[in-house]
Design a protein around this motif. Sequence first.
Motif, PDB file in Angstrom:
ATOM      1  N   ASP A  97      63.450   9.945  13.580  1.00  0.00           N
ATOM      2  CA  ASP A  97      63.805  10.945  12.572  1.00  0.00           C
ATOM      3  C   ASP A  97      63.489  12.359  13.048  1.00  0.00           C
ATOM      4  N   LYS A  98      62.614  12.469  14.073  1.00  0.00           N
ATOM      5  CA  LYS A  98      62.215  13.781  14.583  1.00  0.00           C
ATOM      6  C   LYS A  98      62.937  14.148  15.873  1.00  0.00           C
ATOM      7  N   LYS A  99      63.302  13.134  16.666  1.00  0.00           N
ATOM      8  CA  LYS A  99      63.910  13.368  17.982  1.00  0.00           C
ATOM      9  C   LYS A  99      65.324  12.814  18.026  1.00  0.00           C
ATOM     10  N   LYS A 100      66.192  13.510  18.729  1.00  0.00           N
ATOM     11  CA  LYS A 100      67.566  13.022  18.888  1.00  0.00           C
ATOM     12  C   LYS A 100      67.624  11.856  19.867  1.00  0.00           C
ATOM     13  N   GLN A 101      66.816  11.945  20.907  1.00  0.00           N
ATOM     14  CA  GLN A 101      66.857  10.934  21.966  1.00  0.00           C
ATOM     15  C   GLN A 101      65.457  10.392  22.210  1.00  0.00           C
ATOM     16  N   ILE A 102      65.372   9.072  22.323  1.00  0.00           N
ATOM     17  CA  ILE A 102      64.091   8.420  22.599  1.00  0.00           C
ATOM     18  C   ILE A 102      64.186   7.733  23.961  1.00  0.00           C
ATOM     19  N   TYR A 103      63.244   8.063  24.841  1.00  0.00           N
ATOM     20  CA  TYR A 103      63.260   7.552  26.203  1.00  0.00           C
ATOM     21  C   TYR A 103      62.150   6.519  26.412  1.00  0.00           C
ATOM     22  N   ASP A 104      62.197   5.877  27.568  1.00  0.00           N
ATOM     23  CA  ASP A 104      61.185   4.872  27.902  1.00  0.00           C
ATOM     24  C   ASP A 104      59.777   5.443  27.776  1.00  0.00           C
ATOM     25  N   GLU A 105      59.601   6.672  28.279  1.00  0.00           N
ATOM     26  CA  GLU A 105      58.275   7.285  28.236  1.00  0.00           C
ATOM     27  C   GLU A 105      57.797   7.484  26.797  1.00  0.00           C
ATOM     28  N   ASP A 106      58.730   7.804  25.888  1.00  0.00           N
ATOM     29  CA  ASP A 106      58.369   7.951  24.481  1.00  0.00           C
ATOM     30  C   ASP A 106      57.853   6.640  23.908  1.00  0.00           C
ATOM     31  N   ILE A 107      58.543   5.556  24.242  1.00  0.00           N
ATOM     32  CA  ILE A 107      58.154   4.245  23.717  1.00  0.00           C
ATOM     33  C   ILE A 107      56.795   3.834  24.270  1.00  0.00           C
ATOM     34  N   GLU A 108      56.571   4.081  25.562  1.00  0.00           N
ATOM     35  CA  GLU A 108      55.269   3.748  26.153  1.00  0.00           C
ATOM     36  C   GLU A 108      54.159   4.553  25.484  1.00  0.00           C
ATOM     37  N   ALA A 109      54.432   5.815  25.192  1.00  0.00           N
ATOM     38  CA  ALA A 109      53.420   6.645  24.528  1.00  0.00           C
ATOM     39  C   ALA A 109      53.103   6.093  23.143  1.00  0.00           C
ATOM     40  N   LEU A 110      54.113   5.599  22.440  1.00  0.00           N
ATOM     41  CA  LEU A 110      53.879   5.025  21.117  1.00  0.00           C
ATOM     42  C   LEU A 110      53.049   3.749  21.208  1.00  0.00           C
ATOM     43  N   VAL A 111      53.306   2.934  22.218  1.00  0.00           N
ATOM     44  CA  VAL A 111      52.523   1.708  22.390  1.00  0.00           C
ATOM     45  C   VAL A 111      51.051   2.056  22.613  1.00  0.00           C
ATOM     46  N   LEU A 112      50.803   3.020  23.472  1.00  0.00           N
ATOM     47  CA  LEU A 112      49.421   3.423  23.747  1.00  0.00           C
ATOM     48  C   LEU A 112      48.774   4.045  22.512  1.00  0.00           C
ATOM     49  N   GLU A 113      49.557   4.785  21.741  1.00  0.00           N
ATOM     50  CA  GLU A 113      49.047   5.462  20.551  1.00  0.00           C
ATOM     51  C   GLU A 113      48.745   4.474  19.425  1.00  0.00           C
ATOM     52  N   GLU A 114      49.653   3.496  19.239  1.00  0.00           N
ATOM     53  CA  GLU A 114      49.569   2.626  18.068  1.00  0.00           C
ATOM     54  C   GLU A 114      48.864   1.295  18.326  1.00  0.00           C
ATOM     55  N   VAL A 115      48.951   0.777  19.558  1.00  0.00           N
ATOM     56  CA  VAL A 115      48.462  -0.572  19.838  1.00  0.00           C
ATOM     57  C   VAL A 115      47.160  -0.570  20.624  1.00  0.00           C
ATOM     58  N   TYR A 116      47.077   0.269  21.645  1.00  0.00           N
ATOM     59  CA  TYR A 116      45.940   0.199  22.552  1.00  0.00           C
ATOM     60  C   TYR A 116      44.832   1.189  22.233  1.00  0.00           C
ATOM     61  N   ARG A 117      44.863   1.782  21.051  1.00  0.00           N
ATOM     62  CA  ARG A 117      43.784   2.679  20.661  1.00  0.00           C
ATOM     63  C   ARG A 117      42.593   1.863  20.162  1.00  0.00           C
ATOM     64  N   LEU A 118      41.439   2.511  20.093  1.00  0.00           N
ATOM     65  CA  LEU A 118      40.241   1.862  19.571  1.00  0.00           C
ATOM     66  C   LEU A 118      40.336   1.699  18.061  1.00  0.00           C
ATOM     67  N   PRO A 119      39.653   0.702  17.489  1.00  0.00           N
ATOM     68  CA  PRO A 119      39.569   0.624  16.024  1.00  0.00           C
ATOM     69  C   PRO A 119      38.993   1.931  15.485  1.00  0.00           C
ATOM     70  N   ASP A 120      39.599   2.453  14.445  1.00  0.00           N
ATOM     71  CA  ASP A 120      39.255   3.792  13.980  1.00  0.00           C
ATOM     72  C   ASP A 120      38.091   3.806  13.005  1.00  0.00           C
ATOM     73  N   GLN A 121      37.065   4.591  13.330  1.00  0.00           N
ATOM     74  CA  GLN A 121      36.093   4.978  12.311  1.00  0.00           C
ATOM     75  C   GLN A 121      36.640   6.177  11.541  1.00  0.00           C
ATOM     76  N   TYR A 122      37.359   7.016  12.290  1.00  0.00           N
ATOM     77  CA  TYR A 122      37.955   8.215  11.715  1.00  0.00           C
ATOM     78  C   TYR A 122      39.474   8.113  11.882  1.00  0.00           C
ATOM     79  N   ARG A 123      40.199   8.406  10.807  1.00  0.00           N
ATOM     80  CA  ARG A 123      41.662   8.347  10.889  1.00  0.00           C
ATOM     81  C   ARG A 123      42.262   9.561  10.192  1.00  0.00           C
TER      82      ARG A 123
END
Length: 514
Positions: free
Chosen positions: A368-394
Amino acid sequence: MTIESGRIRIFDTTLRDGEQSPGATMNLKEKIRLARQLEILGVDIMEAGFPASSQGDFEAVQAIARAVKGVEVAGLCRAMPADIDRAWDAVKVGENPRIHTFLATSPVHMQYKLRKEPDQVVEMAVAAVRHAAKYTSNVEFSAEDASRSNPDFLVRVFEAVINAGATTINVPDTVGYAQPEEFGRLIKYVIENTPNSHKAVFSVHCHNDLGLGVANTLAALKAGARQAEVTISGIGERAGNASLEEIVMALHTRRDFYQLDCGVVTEQLFPTCRLLSMIIGQPIPPNKAIVGANAFAHESGIHQDGMLKNRETYEIMTPESIGKTKTDLVIGKHSGRNAVKNKLEELGYRLEEDQLVTVFEAVKKLADKKKQIYDEDIEALVLEEVYRLPDQYRLVNLSVQCSDTGMPPTAAVVMDVMGEVKRSAGFGVGPIDAVFNVIGDIVGRTPTLERYSVTAITGGTDAQGEVTVRLRQNGSSAVGRGSDPDIILASARAYVNALNRLAKKEEEQEKEGI
């Protein structure tokens, strides 16, 4: 392995020595993700960590040994029974575990660090290898600071540890002191003069203090070493280690000169370096050999003319040979979950169903924010959403106002702090400063900001920005990363991520009684 053999074993120590690089700390999920990519890359051995150093390192090594298949997993340990026992407990769950024990052999190390006589060092080395050999026949011994050691003393130590059960002998240039010609001579000397050298694989581990890590490694391979200890992008202690991708492509491109080969899939080199860059939040320098953005760029008119006529005029390898191909549009706002799943699998990610749902929802929001989504964007989302630490602060919500009218930038922040929603607002000298000040007030922390950097993940004015921050408080430091097309939001996410990592470190230190 005989000197005549042309097969080089690639020993990757990114997860151990590489992680010692300032700011390159990884959490458990990130380590496992990188380990699986190293498996795809085709390394022969990966050194997963130093199990005796901490409970966290022990658990990481054990988890990696369980996770990967077809790769030897090594645990590093000092020449001490307790260290060796701990290393074995961590790696024994793997398919082909290796114990890697080390002891210093240079006069300066023996005198000032070990405070041992040479005879005592030989005894310690032999005892350590014998102890390790009780567990496995896959034992590696490293003579720390070998390049500043007496060659005849090295021969004496190597003969003794091979007799004790060592099957790999590592000759490290621990402080990056050696020069290629002399290091090659040293390797040739110890192989030719160690009576039982034919019973072991000789290895080298070169640091880059004088910028010669790769050159020294290649000289050693030419002289008869048959294992190279390297890291992705050359990260590591101080100035780093010999770079895996540079060693591999030197052997690949100049096979006519070296007459050597390895099992690395060269097309996975760039994806692996890119993944590491995203995990540790350190961009690949544009002029980095093999994988830098400028490695295949040609600006000179003469070069461009030559390239148009024949690429071989100015390119000795192709971008495709290292997996650096033009990235096309892959996913859009109308893409379904199966399309996202297939793209993730193509990129090497195998996610659980709940993780896939999380990434899919994040992709739709980004679309909804970007016209084009690339491989690097998807990898960044995986690292942001899946491989982050459990949050004490969110971070829940963020609003920032700034102008050039003389009014100070203002940030209003809503956060979830261990299940409790908290709100606050405040000022700063700039919008980022305002955001960081308010977040610090909400969580009750005032860390020192040691580093702040922003990198565009892809091209275009709507590119996601990846922000990296490094915080220090109470003697501990942590690196946080965040990505978003809005740089201020990415900065806030990076700051919160670093705060979560600091909190996690404090928990671990309390558990270990530090």
